[in-house]
Design an enzyme around this catalytic site. Structure first.
Site, PDB file in Angstrom:
ATOM      1  N   GLY A  67       0.786 -48.168 -12.088  1.00 37.94           N
ATOM      2  CA  GLY A  67       1.823 -47.161 -12.215  1.00 37.94           C
ATOM      3  C   GLY A  67       2.217 -46.982 -13.665  1.00 37.94           C
ATOM      4  O   GLY A  67       1.951 -47.822 -14.523  1.00 37.94           O
ATOM      5  N   LYS A  88       4.627 -52.272 -17.354  1.00 40.14           N
ATOM      6  CA  LYS A  88       3.685 -53.318 -16.996  1.00 40.14           C
ATOM      7  C   LYS A  88       4.376 -54.230 -15.994  1.00 40.14           C
ATOM      8  O   LYS A  88       5.127 -55.138 -16.353  1.00 40.14           O
ATOM      9  CB  LYS A  88       3.272 -54.091 -18.240  1.00 40.14           C
ATOM     10  CG  LYS A  88       2.087 -55.011 -18.032  1.00 40.14           C
ATOM     11  CD  LYS A  88       1.638 -55.618 -19.348  1.00 40.14           C
ATOM     12  CE  LYS A  88       0.403 -56.481 -19.149  1.00 40.14           C
ATOM     13  NZ  LYS A  88      -0.021 -57.115 -20.417  1.00 40.14           N
ATOM     14  N   VAL A  89       4.146 -53.958 -14.732  1.00 41.96           N
ATOM     15  CA  VAL A  89       4.869 -54.646 -13.668  1.00 41.96           C
ATOM     16  C   VAL A  89       3.949 -55.612 -12.939  1.00 41.96           C
ATOM     17  O   VAL A  89       2.798 -55.290 -12.652  1.00 41.96           O
ATOM     18  CB  VAL A  89       5.472 -53.631 -12.674  1.00 41.96           C
ATOM     19  CG1 VAL A  89       6.231 -54.341 -11.568  1.00 41.96           C
ATOM     20  CG2 VAL A  89       6.392 -52.669 -13.407  1.00 41.96           C
ATOM     21  N   ASP A  98      13.970 -38.818 -14.996  1.00 43.44           N
ATOM     22  CA  ASP A  98      12.523 -39.010 -14.882  1.00 43.44           C
ATOM     23  C   ASP A  98      12.101 -39.210 -13.432  1.00 43.44           C
ATOM     24  O   ASP A  98      11.361 -40.143 -13.110  1.00 43.44           O
ATOM     25  CB  ASP A  98      12.083 -40.200 -15.741  1.00 43.44           C
ATOM     26  CG  ASP A  98      10.613 -40.086 -16.181  1.00 43.44           C
ATOM     27  OD1 ASP A  98      10.044 -38.980 -16.058  1.00 43.44           O
ATOM     28  OD2 ASP A  98      10.056 -41.091 -16.640  1.00 43.44           O
TER      29      ASP A  98
END
Length: 479
Positions: free
Chosen positions: A163, A167-168, A269
């Site tokens: 996604g 940075k998950v 967003d």
């Protein structure tokens, strides 16, 4: 404490006798000792042995340090203190106010002061599921971070791309087994705005923030895990969503927006990658561009948002309000319907690298609405995509719209793996029972296998827990 006495003034034998006496209690002993001592003699002896020298001009306790060094040390000491309590020496539990103070201090502290940290520092809000051990919450010891890989397989392609909201990683506390999302932000890119709104405002459809810590020059934000991935990842792996799924996601997003807008907060967003799917709900993430208005409208100094999803008034940069999020939701629904953002099919990126002029002149993108869109959903989109923000419907109004409140027999139902596990006859359960135990390919099934599988959000944490797909410590280089 030892004291040096003047032997000429005090009878040493008498003092020795008194000091060696056994008293029935401590208080009586002290009183008796003081009664046999001449305090003035003791003071005189100390003055003779340790004469007080007059301080020369400019001399100070910090002799040997320049004034600049002392000022810098004083400034650093102040910046490393939170409400009178040192905070940059450990990880500790705290309230929202402590967390906000911590992230502000991190932002204001010179990077050189944080360069040589040997332990994690931070504030955690979740006292139940995150187990701090003696002021430590060690990455890859107290909490594991796993590369975030979805179990979707995109027809004709490899792994689903990550996604775009950061940075998950999937995180799991090693003691409580709590599954979380962990967003990693390099220290130089971190801003308190990344945390403030998410920490201060709690709602079912806003990803809950569990805490923040600094380690290895990286801010680790722990939050509620959306183990089904983002809407964008689902679209890129399984293609356009069906209308009942879109209705379900839209209603979840509108609830979150209604709450934010009631506090004059603009997300700025709203897009598929910032809507994360869970077993029973969807949540909004990525609040780095969020603003809380203090007046009727917000006039930005720069563009905020992602081009294809921007409202005309945001592109114009003359001021906007919470209605900008409603327009972005409308464009997001088009993306969910068609598998592509608005404008892109009619105006290819190769020919139009920027869509700002197109949005300004041609909005709204009603031509991009899917052909099979229902009449009620088309009406909903026209209300959400109204070019004039004054005429555009609010989140509260759209929540009452017929399009997202279908008859009970047509209520949308989105599967989760947790519910699928309860049905032993479900084809997904039989399919997983024969899977090899490996982390090399987390794309466990094809979207072409069955109609049920196409609409399934897979709970990656549940997969790891039930089938032990993820084994061993994570790689040092996260994917």
């Amino acid at each position: 404490m030892s004291v040096i006495l003047d032997c000429n003034s005090i009878d040493i034998s008498e003092l020795k006798e008194n000091l060696t006496m056994e008293y029935k209690n401590d208080n009586a002993g002290i009183e008796l000792l003081l009664a046999h001592l001449n305090i003035e003699d003791i003071i005189s002896a100390v003055e003779i042995l340790y004469p007080c020298e007059e301080s020369s001009p400019g001399a100070s306790f910090g002799d040997g340090l320049s004034q600049e060094d002392m000022d810098e040390n004083e400034e650093t000491a102040d910046s490393l203190t939170l409400e009178g309590t040192p905070v940059l020496d450990s990880v500790r539990y705290g309230a929202v106010s402590h967390l906000l103070s911590f992230v502000n201090l991190i932002s204001n502290t010179p990077p050189a002061s944080l360069k040589h940290l040997t332990e994690e520092i931070g504030v955690l809000l979740n006292k139940t599921d995150m187990a701090i051990k003696e002021g430590r919450y060690r990455i890859d010891v107290d909490v594991f971070l796993f590369p975030w890989k979805l179990t979707y397989r995109s027809p004709g392609s490899g792994h689903v791309p990550k996604g775009s909201f950061g940075k998950v990683h999937l995180a799991q506390d090693t003691k409580t087994r709590k599954r979380m999302a962990c967003k990693l932000i390099p220290l130089e890119h971190f801003r308190p705005a990344d945390v403030e709104i998410q920490a201060r405002f709690r709602h079912e459809n806003i990803a809950e923030l569990y805490g923040a810590l600094l380690w290895d020059r990286t801010i680790h934000l722990f939050m509620e895990a959306g183990e089904g991935g983002s809407v964008l990842e689902k679209l890129e792996s399984c293609g356009p969503m069906r209308e009942f799924e879109i209705i379900w996601v839209t209603k979840q997003v509108l609830r979150g927006l209604e709450y934010l807008h009631s506090h004059n907060i603009i997300h700025h967003d709203i897009k598929p990658s910032n809507i994360v799917l869970m077993s029973a709900k969807a949540v909004l993430v990525d609040f780095g561009l969020t603003v809380q208005m203090t007046e009727d409208q917000y006039t930005p100094r720069d563009l905020r948002g992602t081009e294809m999803y921007m409202s005309p008034e945001v592109v114009l940069c003359r001021g906007h309000n919470t209605k900008a999020d409603i327009y972005s939701l409308g464009t997001t629904i088009i993306h969910m319907q068609t598998g592509s953002p608005p404008w892109v099919r009619r105006y290819p990126r190769s020919a139009y690298p920027s869509y700002l002029y197109i949005i300004h002149k041609l909005a709204p993108p009603l031509e991009d609405i899917a052909e099979d869109c229902s009449v009620t959903m088309r009406s909903f989109l026209e209300r959400a995509l109204e070019k004039n923000p004054r005429l555009r419907s609010s989140a509260a109004e759209l929540l009452r719209d017929e399009a997202i409140n279908p008859p009970r027999e047509d209520q949308p139902r989105c599967w989760s793996l947790d519910s699928a596990l309860g049905e032993g006859s479900h084809p997904l359960l039989r399919q997983h029972s024969q899977l090899p135990d490996t982390t090399q390919d987390s794309s466990l099934y094809s979207c072409e296998d069955s109609a049920h599988v196409r609409s399934l959000y897979v709970d990656l944490g549940a997969l790891a827990g039930y089938y032990n797909i993820v084994r061993g410590p994570p790689s040092s280089e996260y994917g």
